[in-house]
Write a protein that holds these residues in place. Structure first.
Motif, PDB file in Angstrom:
ATOM      1  N   MET A 189      22.884  27.996  23.722  1.00 21.74           N
ATOM      2  CA  MET A 189      24.173  28.670  23.568  1.00 21.74           C
ATOM      3  C   MET A 189      24.492  29.011  22.108  1.00 21.74           C
ATOM      4  SD  MET A 189      25.958  29.788  25.850  1.00 21.74           S
ATOM      5  CE  MET A 189      25.598  29.877  27.582  1.00 21.74           C
ATOM      6  N   ASP A 190      24.020  28.152  21.217  1.00 18.60           N
ATOM      7  CA  ASP A 190      24.404  28.381  19.816  1.00 18.60           C
ATOM      8  C   ASP A 190      23.808  29.663  19.262  1.00 18.60           C
ATOM      9  OD1 ASP A 190      22.003  27.176  20.286  1.00 18.60           O
ATOM     10  OD2 ASP A 190      21.849  26.314  18.280  1.00 18.60           O
ATOM     11  N   ARG A 191      22.717  30.134  19.866  1.00 19.00           N
ATOM     12  CA  ARG A 191      22.156  31.422  19.382  1.00 19.00           C
ATOM     13  C   ARG A 191      21.982  32.351  20.569  1.00 19.00           C
ATOM     14  NH1 ARG A 191      15.867  29.776  18.496  1.00 19.00           N
ATOM     15  NH2 ARG A 191      15.773  28.127  20.047  1.00 19.00           N
ATOM     16  N   ILE A 192      22.983  32.283  21.415  1.00 13.32           N
ATOM     17  CA  ILE A 192      22.886  33.018  22.688  1.00 13.32           C
ATOM     18  C   ILE A 192      22.702  34.503  22.447  1.00 13.32           C
ATOM     19  CG2 ILE A 192      25.359  33.409  22.952  1.00 13.32           C
ATOM     20  CD1 ILE A 192      22.961  32.357  25.718  1.00 13.32           C
ATOM     21  N   GLU A 193      23.190  35.000  21.305  1.00 11.88           N
ATOM     22  CA  GLU A 193      23.130  36.456  21.102  1.00 11.88           C
ATOM     23  C   GLU A 193      21.706  36.980  21.181  1.00 11.88           C
ATOM     24  OE1 GLU A 193      25.631  38.443  18.106  1.00 11.88           O
ATOM     25  OE2 GLU A 193      26.321  36.434  17.643  1.00 11.88           O
ATOM     26  N   ILE A 194      20.754  36.191  20.616  1.00 14.13           N
ATOM     27  CA  ILE A 194      19.414  36.781  20.517  1.00 14.13           C
ATOM     28  C   ILE A 194      18.733  36.841  21.866  1.00 14.13           C
ATOM     29  CG2 ILE A 194      19.125  36.059  18.127  1.00 14.13           C
ATOM     30  CD1 ILE A 194      17.170  33.942  19.245  1.00 14.13           C
ATOM     31  N   LEU A 195      19.149  35.968  22.814  1.00  8.83           N
ATOM     32  CA  LEU A 195      18.417  36.030  24.083  1.00  8.83           C
ATOM     33  C   LEU A 195      19.279  36.574  25.208  1.00  8.83           C
ATOM     34  CD1 LEU A 195      19.029  33.138  26.042  1.00  8.83           C
ATOM     35  CD2 LEU A 195      18.475  32.327  23.786  1.00  8.83           C
ATOM     36  N   TRP A 196      20.538  36.884  24.886  1.00 11.10           N
ATOM     37  CA  TRP A 196      21.468  37.282  25.954  1.00 11.10           C
ATOM     38  C   TRP A 196      21.023  38.544  26.675  1.00 11.10           C
ATOM     39  CZ3 TRP A 196      24.870  34.565  28.398  1.00 11.10           C
ATOM     40  CH2 TRP A 196      25.853  35.179  29.155  1.00 11.10           C
ATOM     41  N   ARG A 197      20.657  39.550  25.888  1.00  9.41           N
ATOM     42  CA  ARG A 197      20.359  40.829  26.558  1.00  9.41           C
ATOM     43  C   ARG A 197      19.165  40.759  27.484  1.00  9.41           C
ATOM     44  NH1 ARG A 197      23.020  43.287  22.261  1.00  9.41           N
ATOM     45  NH2 ARG A 197      24.816  44.404  23.075  1.00  9.41           N
ATOM     46  N   PRO A 198      18.005  40.240  26.993  1.00  8.33           N
ATOM     47  CA  PRO A 198      16.880  40.171  27.943  1.00  8.33           C
ATOM     48  C   PRO A 198      17.202  39.275  29.137  1.00  8.33           C
ATOM     49  CG  PRO A 198      16.333  39.086  25.849  1.00  8.33           C
ATOM     50  CD  PRO A 198      17.606  39.833  25.627  1.00  8.33           C
ATOM     51  N   LEU A 199      17.918  38.203  28.876  1.00 11.22           N
ATOM     52  CA  LEU A 199      18.199  37.231  29.920  1.00 11.22           C
ATOM     53  C   LEU A 199      19.082  37.854  30.994  1.00 11.22           C
ATOM     54  CD1 LEU A 199      17.741  34.232  30.371  1.00 11.22           C
ATOM     55  CD2 LEU A 199      19.828  33.745  29.160  1.00 11.22           C
ATOM     56  N   THR A 200      20.242  38.327  30.559  1.00  9.46           N
ATOM     57  CA  THR A 200      21.187  38.852  31.547  1.00  9.46           C
ATOM     58  C   THR A 200      20.670  40.160  32.115  1.00  9.46           C
ATOM     59  OG1 THR A 200      22.387  39.896  29.757  1.00  9.46           O
ATOM     60  CG2 THR A 200      23.158  37.759  30.495  1.00  9.46           C
ATOM     61  N   GLY A 201      19.993  40.921  31.276  1.00  9.64           N
ATOM     62  CA  GLY A 201      19.461  42.201  31.770  1.00  9.64           C
ATOM     63  C   GLY A 201      18.567  41.967  32.973  1.00  9.64           C
ATOM     64  N   HIS A 202      17.695  40.969  32.837  1.00 13.26           N
ATOM     65  CA  HIS A 202      16.773  40.707  33.941  1.00 13.26           C
ATOM     66  C   HIS A 202      17.530  40.237  35.179  1.00 13.26           C
ATOM     67  CE1 HIS A 202      13.354  39.224  36.164  1.00 13.26           C
ATOM     68  NE2 HIS A 202      14.013  38.089  36.320  1.00 13.26           N
ATOM     69  N   LEU A 203      18.438  39.300  34.960  1.00  8.08           N
ATOM     70  CA  LEU A 203      19.166  38.753  36.117  1.00  8.08           C
ATOM     71  C   LEU A 203      19.954  39.849  36.811  1.00  8.08           C
ATOM     72  CD1 LEU A 203      20.407  35.390  34.619  1.00  8.08           C
ATOM     73  CD2 LEU A 203      18.730  35.671  36.414  1.00  8.08           C
ATOM     74  N   LEU A 204      20.539  40.702  35.981  1.00  8.40           N
ATOM     75  CA  LEU A 204      21.405  41.740  36.547  1.00  8.40           C
ATOM     76  C   LEU A 204      20.620  42.789  37.293  1.00  8.40           C
ATOM     77  CD1 LEU A 204      23.984  42.866  33.918  1.00  8.40           C
ATOM     78  CD2 LEU A 204      24.407  42.311  36.278  1.00  8.40           C
TER      79      LEU A 204
END
Length: 1710
Positions: free
Chosen positions: A791-806
């Motif tokens: 969570m502390d560096r969520i920005e760097i992995l947020w897009r690939p992570l949520t993009g895939h889930l979405l």
């Protein structure tokens, strides 16, 4: 005690003396010379002691003499004496008092003893002492001493031999030690560079110092001896063994490497002598092949000899170890040889010692690195390092493959060998067909039936050899089974350990250096040394293939947990090292190996197979043999711990997991856990494998993504042993920890991990397509876990992570997959929002939006379960973080509002809960800019059609929102204005225009407008309940909160909201369906007034119109200040008109109510100082306001340039104050006239009867509607009367007439009539009369010019009067006329007919009004000019003429009385204006009226009572009296013919007229005797007026007489006739009466004639009178006594006429 201390010296001297005495004693008898020498020795010693201070030095100087006696003693060959002497000599040596010369003498003496074979052990001892205590022995003496030892080594005595061997070893060491010491002494002195040696003679090596020369000569001769050549220096050698020579060489090389490295001469020896020697000696081993027959080669091949071979290998090991740098080329040869010795065709023992040698190399990583640098990294050089590793690998393989290498797995394990660790369950070879339970197996390797035990050969990291140490064995030993394998295995492990730890240490130091450098030079780039990296990479590249091949094979074959652990550890460390060095292929290869080992054999896993295929193409060759990487076999016997389902798209059978698989899995977890940072792309492999294992073990994801042992999978369920059951929680724990540790990975590695998980997830999704099998949720669960811990560096992995889930998971057709995708995504979002970020989310707007964005994106997913999850999480987010959403509100609201009608109720319900929460709790916390979104969202809930209650509730929410706006108005305004400024600034910078709805209204007003617009949309929803609720709310909010709006905003409210709404409603209403709606589902009943869409829309129309009208009414003052109030007014009126004309009673009536409402408005009173007003506000300059233009719009006058036209032409000028008071009247009159026009159009259209034959269903306006319509007029008229023209009056008349003519539906009639019994007017008729009344009153008080309107009003009223006889027609509609219904009669009508009701009372009331009005206005010029009186009479003629035939009896009575009243007023006026001729046409009309009435053609009804008849007769009499009083007296003002008509009438009336239907009884009454009498009297009265004032009057009386006489004649004649005919039968009573009356009249007439002056009587009259006589005479025959007496009276007067005739001729006649 040191040897040089005084005590020691003293003791030495004493000992020596004692020794000499003993010697002399022994030799006294046999050897006198010796005795003498001994005695002189004693003297000598004493002398030295006495003379010298340094006794030892002196002794040394004289040592030759001192030693002499002992040497002689040795020469005696007498054992006792010899022993004593040797002991003494040793004592001297140990005190170092022997000179070089003495030493030489001693050696010579020892040589003799040796040759004689005496005291051999003592000799050796002496030599050793001599050489070790001092350095006086050199050159030949030294060589002699050494040879002596060698000679003794080869004696027959075993003890001597061994002692000599040891001595030789020691002596050789001593020689070299002396050299080392010498070098040490001369260390500081710079030497001359030695001259180049052209000389091959090894004897003189002039450049070396003494000790060095000795060592050189010794080493050189050792080489010569081993090579079986004559020594140069060791003269006198008689025999020598190679084994001993090699051992000595090895020890020298091993113990004194420095000597060889520092001295060129020695290096030269190594190169020139030792290496060729070794290579030469190796030849038999190289050529030998096991099992090859001698006949194949021409010369017999020497067999390899174990002792030499083994010693050679030891020498080679030493050479390689110490002199590698000197002997690069030679080492290459040695190493190649070593590799060859591992060949399968070599003898077992040779391979065993070779493996031991290789092992020795493997524990020296630095040496290995040197190999790599010197060979592998050089071009055109053997890849030695690679070959060594490959050789080990292929050696291990060969042990499994080559026959006779290991026993085929025996039924019982061999008892020998030290087994380390036992396997829990024994498996026997394949042939046994079962497992015997009482066996314990050793740790061993088993592969394809080959079973090799594993022994403990050495401690980890040291190469303790067994066979290389067997120096005493001559025959090759038998190698226990598995020994070679065990050594090779250890070698492999040590090699891996050594290399990896060495490189890792160096990497660590380099990293430290880098860190230090960065601290000191923060601005510069750190450049590591390239060389080191290249070496490391080369080492790994060279060895990985071989290592992997060997380790994979061993791993597959291993049956021992510890061995497996070690192999896995080796693969793990290699993988990690490759990762750190960035070598992707080897890293992936090792990881693949571990992965494959974790999975069941032959398990289809694409990631791994593609990788393996990649590897197996890299076959590598060892000495021409091609060795494939062996694929794991499935036959290895292992303990099965789990049975599960493979994770595949197609269902397959079960697969089995063994304990080893689980062990490998743990290693894999360990690898990922500890070395995640270097895994990079191979995360893919690791995770794919873990996913499959997790699947087979049946672990399922739980909350937060952690895997827990789940319920059984579909299909054959997972079977787990207890062993693995206890492991599962641990494994799942490690799995979780693995992903927790991702928080320590750097960003790049983390991305690799995420990418790997994503692609895993994609595969799992592929598999889950098209079937409802349970999908693998591993990847999704772990994505979630990874996200949560980072969570502390969520920005760097947020897009690939949520993009895939979405984009992928949440859209998946498999519901379980989707559900987890949504679970993961929402959990991440919730966690992200709850996490304490630094800086906090409130300050990091971008991050907050980033976190919320996927939530919004979920709205695009069509699956309901996903949306449900999304909305539930929104609800949770609101409950937990609602206060701190800030800039995230638009996104959250977007999610709540993303509802569609195809979504189903539950979703809409959930999202609505969210909205309710927002509206109740969070409006104050959100930025005001979001309020508009809240309004939109609430609106969209209103518009959804799934759930009516929600629609209605959302309208309630809109009301709450409006309340909130109202309460927080100021705060919201400020915030919005700040925001607006900021936006405008931005827009200006970008050069764009600011674009928002309802611009340019101020932002707060825009908010209201959005709210109104939303409600407006809801007001035209297809569902009536929603429309109703929205309409009420809209108008309530505008009413309640409209005051907040700024004036210009009202403009938008009126045009864009209200009128737009009215338009929509009107359109929908007019096009609505007329089909009946069946009662709604279930038991909901729909009232008949709402059972069609049209009727439901009607209600909406009513509500909307009323609402708008109310706003116009309450906000009139405000609206009038808007520029286009007039247009708005017109449009509103237009709407009212179209509603009023709609074919729906409810709507039309309501429209009129609204009309009434807006007309009750009075112009608001303005304060005197507020001179400006609506027009001023519109910017109309005073110039335009021209009092002359005060004719309202639409007046057909010359000045038609109406105010409004001007206003529209001129707009937007500067505000100026117009003259006060003037223009408001104008503006108002314009509005009122506009209203009048509307009223007129509405009235005209609604009362116009249908043309053509009417269908049954044509629309007929209702009574209440018409009543309301007409009731509007009086109010309206008050405002327009000033300009109300004749034309308008005509228009009004048409409408009034039309309205009254409209029939009533018989169903409705009971409701329209009041409930008391006498007939009365309907309210419509009342209204009509009221309207006329208002008009008439207005004319009355109004100016002259208005009076022209009187006739028109009369005309209108008279039309109504006609209704009494001629009911109104409504088009061609068939109506039933009910003249005068009493309430209780109504039931007689057939239902659903149209009835024209109660027009008689109406006509009568109208008549009364006419009379009243005429009373007031008879003298008005217009009334006279327009012949009103004539019209009244003409109208009355109809009821008068009908009399009994009138629909109602009251009518003709009223008509008569009215006529009388009117005439009483009108006749004087008529007479007054007789000369003008204006009344000429009236008289005949009047005459006809009298005629029609008095002699009516209608027959009285049968049931008319006598009293009634008499009353009616009295009325007739009244009329005659009127004639006699009002008309005949004024005959001279009246046209003659009129008077004639009247006379004729009186005449007719004076004779009895009878109705033949009367019975006898009534006859005397019914003869209208009174009437006749009055007529006759009147006639008579006017026959003889005493005073004839005018010729006119005389004319009247003449006329009356002639009429009377004529009448008498007729009656008499008829009587006589009847009498004659009737014979004896008496005549009817009335005829007798009549004749009597006539006779009386005649007598009266005669009287009158007599009284009149003769000149007044016309000659004609006389003639007529006389003519009566004969007729009278005829009557004499009558039988009636009454008649006779009357006749008598009548005949009497005739006597006056009896006079003689005068004979005179007149006009030729007599």
């Amino acid at each position: 005690m040191s040897t040089s201390s005084p005590e020691a010296v003293k003791k030495l001297l004493e000992n020596m003396q004692t020794d000499l005495r003993s010697l002399s004693m022994e030799c006294k008898k046999k050897f006198p010379p010796v005795k003498e020498a001994a005695e002189s020795g004693i003297v000598k010693i004493k002398t030295i002691a006495a003379r010298n201070t340094d006794i030892l030095a002196a002794l040394k100087e004289n040592s030759s003499e001192v030693v002499q006696p002992f040497l002689m003693g040795c020469g005696t060959k007498e054992p006792k004496i010899t022993q004593l002497c040797l002991a003494a000599i040793q004592r001297l040596m140990s005190h170092e008092v022997v000179s070089e010369a003495a030493a030489g003498n001693i050696i010579n003496m020892l040589w003799q003893l040796m040759e004689n074979g005496l005291e051999e052990l003592k000799l050796l001892q002496t030599v050793l002492v001599l050489l070790t205590t001092n350095t006086v022995v050199h050159d030949e003496v030294l060589s002699k001493a050494i040879v002596l030892c060698f000679r003794l080594h080869f004696t027959k005595d075993n003890i001597t031999n061994n002692t000599a061997a040891a001595t030789v070893r020691q002596v050789v060491t001593v020689v070299f030690e002396r050299m080392v010491a010498e070098d040490e002494r001369f260390k500081g002195i710079v030497e001359q560079a030695p001259p180049v040696q052209g000389n091959t003679n090894r004897r003189s090596v002039s450049t070396l110092r003494p000790s060095a020369k000795d060592a050189y000569m010794l080493f050189q001769d050792l080489c010569q001896l081993v090579n079986a050549d004559a020594p140069y220096w060791l003269v006198g050698m008689t025999e020598m063994t190679r084994t001993f020579g090699l051992e000595l060489l090895e020890s020298v090389l091993n113990d004194f490497p420095g000597v060889f490295l520092q001295h060129q001469e020695f290096s030269f020896l190594l190169k020139e002598r030792v290496c060729p020697l070794v290579i030469k000696l190796f030849s038999p081993n190289i050529k030998f092949r096991q099992g090859s027959s001698s006949s194949a080669s021409p010369a017999p091949v020497e067999k390899p000899y174990f002792p030499i071979c083994m010693r050679l290998l030891r020498v080679v090991s030493v050479l390689i170890k110490h002199f590698y740098s000197l002997l690069v080329t030679e080492c290459e040869i040695f190493l190649s040889l070593l590799v060859k010795f591992l060949d399968g065709e070599k003898p077992q023992w040779l391979r065993a010692v070779a493996v031991e040698s290789v092992h020795r190399l493997c524990v020296q990583p630095h040496l290995l690195r040197s190999f790599c640098q010197s060979y592998d990294m050089k071009q055109h050089s053997t890849k030695v390092f690679r070959d060594i590793v490959n050789a080990l690998g292929s050696f291990i393989q060969s042990l499994f493959i080559v026959p006779n290498a290991g026993n085929p797995a025996a039924i019982s394990a061999p008892a020998g060998g030290s087994g380390s660790g036992t396997q829990s369950a024994a498996q026997a070879g394949q042939g046994t067909g079962g497992v015997s339970g009482n066996l314990t197996t050793q740790a061993a390797f088993e592969y394809r039936g080959t079973w090799i035990p594993l022994m403990t050969v050495s401690v980890q990291g040291s190469a303790k050899a067994t066979y290389l140490e067997m120096l005493d064995k001559v025959e090759p030993p038998s190698i226990p089974e598995g020994y070679a394998m065990s050594v090779a295995f250890s070698a492999l492990l040590d090699l891996v350990r050594g290399i990896t730890s060495m490189i890792e240490r160096e990497l660590a130091t380099e990293e430290e250096a880098a860190a230090e450098f960065r601290e000191t030079h923060p601005d510069q780039q750190w450049h590591p040394q390239q060389g080191a990296h290249q070496v490391w990479e080369e080492m790994v590249s060279a060895c990985w293939c071989g290592l992997l091949a060997a380790l994979s094979l061993l791993l597959d074959a291993s049956t021992d947990e510890t061995a497996t652990e070690n192999i896995l550890k080796a693969e793990l460390t290699m993988a990690s090292l490759c990762g750190r060095l960035g070598l992707v292929t080897p890293r992936d290869a090792f990881i693949t190996a571990i992965c494959k080992a974790s999975l069941p054999p032959h398990y289809a896993l694409t990631v791994l197979s593609s990788n393996a295929a990649n590897l197996s193409s890299k076959a590598y060759s060892i000495q021409g043999q091609s060795v494939q990487i062996i694929s794991p076999s499935s036959e290895s016997h292992q303990q099965v711990v789990a049975v599960g389902q493979p994770l595949t798209a197609q269902p397959q059978g079960t697969v089995v997991l063994t304990a080893k698989n689980i062990q490998c899995m743990r290693t894999l977890l360990n690898l990922a856990h500890c070395h995640g940072a270097v895994l990079g792309t191979s995360w893919q492999l690791v995770l794919a494998t873990l996913q499959h294992l997790v699947w087979i073990l049946g672990l399922k994801p739980g909350v937060g993504g952690a895997l827990k042992p789940g319920r059984a999978v579909e299909g054959p369920s997972t079977v787990l042993t207890t062993a693995v059951m206890t492991d599962l929680p641990v494994i799942s724990n490690i799995l979780s920890r693995l992903f927790e540790s991702s928080q320590y990975l750097d960003d790049v590695s983390l991305h690799h991990l995420i990418n790997a998980l994503c692609s895993l997830s994609l595969e799992a999704m592929e598999m889950a397509y098209g079937n409802n099998k349970e999908p693998s949720l591993f990847a999704v669960a772990k994505l979630l876990e990874t996200g949560l811990v980072n969570m502390d560096r969520i920005e760097i992995l947020w897009r690939p992570l949520t993009g895939h889930l979405l984009e992928k998971v949440c859209q998946h057709p498999n519901s379980r997959m989707r559900e987890w995708g949504a679970e993961a995504l929402t959990a991440l979002i919730k966690a992200g929002l709850a996490y304490k970020h630094d800086p906090p989310l409130a300050q990091n707007q971008r991050l907050q939006l980033l976190l919320l964005n996927p939530l919004k994106e979920l709205s695009n997913v069509l699956h309901a379960d996903i949306r449900q999850k999304q909305l539930e999480s929104v609800l949770q987010i609101l409950q937990s973080q609602g206060d701190s959403l800030g800039p995230g509100w638009p996104l959250v609201l977007g999610v709540i509002g993303a509802i569609r009608n195809d979504q189903g109720e539950s979703l809409i319900r959930t999202s609505f809960q969210c909205l309710q929460l927002v509206v109740t709790d969070f409006l104050p916390t959100m930025p005001c800019t979001c309020l508009q979104i809240v309004v939109d969202v609430a609106g969209s809930f209103g518009l959804q059609n799934q759930e009516l209650n929600i629609s209605l509730t959302s309208i309630g929410l809109l009301w709450n929102i409006s309340d909130y706006f109202f309460q927080r108005g100021e705060a919201i305004t400020q915030e919005l204005e700040r925001e607006e400024e900021a936006q405008q600034k931005q827009a200006k910078e970008k050069g764009e225009t600011l674009n928002r709805p309802f611009h340019p209204a101020p932002p707060f007003d825009c908010l209201w407008l959005c709210l109104y617009a939303k409600l407006g949309e809801l007001c035209v929803d297809p569902r009536p309940a929603v429309r109703k609720s929205a309409g009420q709310t809209l108008f309530s909010t505008i009413a309640a909160h409209g005051t907040l709006l700024q004036q210009p905003t009202w403009h938008i409210v009126v045009w864009k909201v209200l009128f737009h709404l009215l338009d929509c409603v009107r359109t929908s209403s007019t096009t609505a369906d007329k089909e009946k709606i069946e009662s709604g589902g279930g038991n909901i009943l729909i009232h008949h007034s709402r059972d069609t869409a049209e009727k439901q829309w009607a209600e909406t129309w009513v509500l909307t119109l009323a609402g708008v009208a109310r706003i116009f009414n309450t906000r009139r003052y405000l609206l009038q200040q808007l520029g286009d109030f007039f247009e708005a007014w017109e449009i509103l009126l237009n709407h009212i008109q179209s509603a009023a004309l709609s074919k729906n009673n409810e709507v039309s009536l309501a429209a009129l109510k609204s009309f009434q409402e807006i007309l009750q408005i009075v112009t608001p009173n303005k304060d005197s100082d507020k001179a400006g007003d609506a027009l001023a506000a519109m910017g109309v300059p005073p110039v335009l306001i021209d009092p002359l233009s005060a004719s309202g719009p639409g007046r057909p006058l010359v000045r038609s340039d109406s105010l409004v036209e001007r206003l529209t032409r001129y707009n937007g000028a500067e505000m100026q104050a117009p003259p006060p008071g003037e223009e408001s009247a104008l503006e108002d009159s314009a509005l009122w006239w506009s209203a009048w026009n509307t009223w007129y159009r509405t009235g005209t259209d609604s009362t116009r009867p249908p043309s053509g034959p009417t269908e049954k269903f044509s629309f007929i306006p209702s009574q209440p509607f018409l009543t309301a319509l007409i009731q509007i007029f009086p109010a309206l008229y008050q405002h327009i009367k000033s300009n109300f023209s004749m034309e308008d009056l005509k228009k009004l008349g048409v409408i009034l007439h039309g309205a009254v003519s409209v029939p009533i539906s018989s169903d409705a009639s009971p409701f329209i009539l009041p409930s008391y019994t006498e007939a009365v007017l309907t309210s419509l008729q009342e209204a009509v009369l009221t309207s006329l009344d208002v008009l008439q009153k207005a004319i009355c008080v109004g100016p002259e010019n208005l009076q022209v309107m009187y006739p028109a009003i009369f005309e209108q009223l008279l039309l109504f009067v006609e209704f009494s006889c001629k009911p109104p027609q409504y088009g061609r509609m068939e109506t039933k006329h009910v003249a005068n219904a009493k309430y209780n009669q109504i039931q007689l009508f057939a239902p659903a007919e149209w009835v024209a009701l109660n027009y008689v009372p109406f006509a009568e009331r109208s008549l009364e009004v006419v009379v009243d009005l005429y009373h007031k206005t008879a003298c008005h010029k217009a009334v006279i000019n327009e012949k009103v009186l004539q019209n009244i009479i003409k109208t009355l003629r109809m009821p008068l003429g009908l009399k009994y035939a009138c629909p109602s009896e009251s009518t003709w009575k009223l008509a008569v009385s009215s006529l009388l009243k009117v005439l009483s007023i009108g006749l004087p006026v008529a007479r007054q204006h007789a000369s003008s001729g204006k009344f000429d046409t009236m008289w005949p009309e009047l005459a006809n009226a009298f005629e029609d009435f008095l002699f009516t053609k209608s027959i009285p009804p049968d049931n008319l009572s006598i009293q009634e008849f008499q009353k009616n007769e009295a009325i007739d009499v009244e009329v005659v009296q009127l004639i006699s009083t009002e008309i005949l007296p004024f005959a001279n003002f009246i046209p003659k013919d009129f008077v004639g008509q009247i006379m004729a009438m009186l005449n007719r009336g004076s004779i009895h007229s009878q109705s033949p239907s009367f019975t006898e009884a009534e006859i005397d009454v019914r003869m209208r005797e009174d009437f006749s009498k009055v007529c006759f009297e009147t006639l008579l009265q006017f026959s003889f007026s005493n005073k004839v004032s005018t010729p006119q009057e005389g004319y009247i009386s003449r006329m009356a007489l002639s009429v009377l006489l004529k009448r008498s004649q007729d009656v008499l004649r008829r009587y006589v006739e009847d009498e004659r005919l009737s014979g004896r039968c008496p005549l009817p009573r009335q005829q007798v009466t009549e004749i009597i009356f006539v006779l009386k009249a005649i007598s009266t007439l005669m009287d009158s004639l007599k009284k009149t002056q003769p000149e007044n009587v016309d000659g004609n009259t006389w003639a007529q009178v006389i003519a009566l006589y004969p007729t009278l005479v005829e009557c004499i025959t009558c039988s009636s006594s009454e008649v006779s007496s009357a006749l008598k009276e009548a005949l009497g007067p005739f006597k006056d006429f009896m006079q003689p005739p005068v004979s005179r001729v007149q006009n030729g006649e007599s």
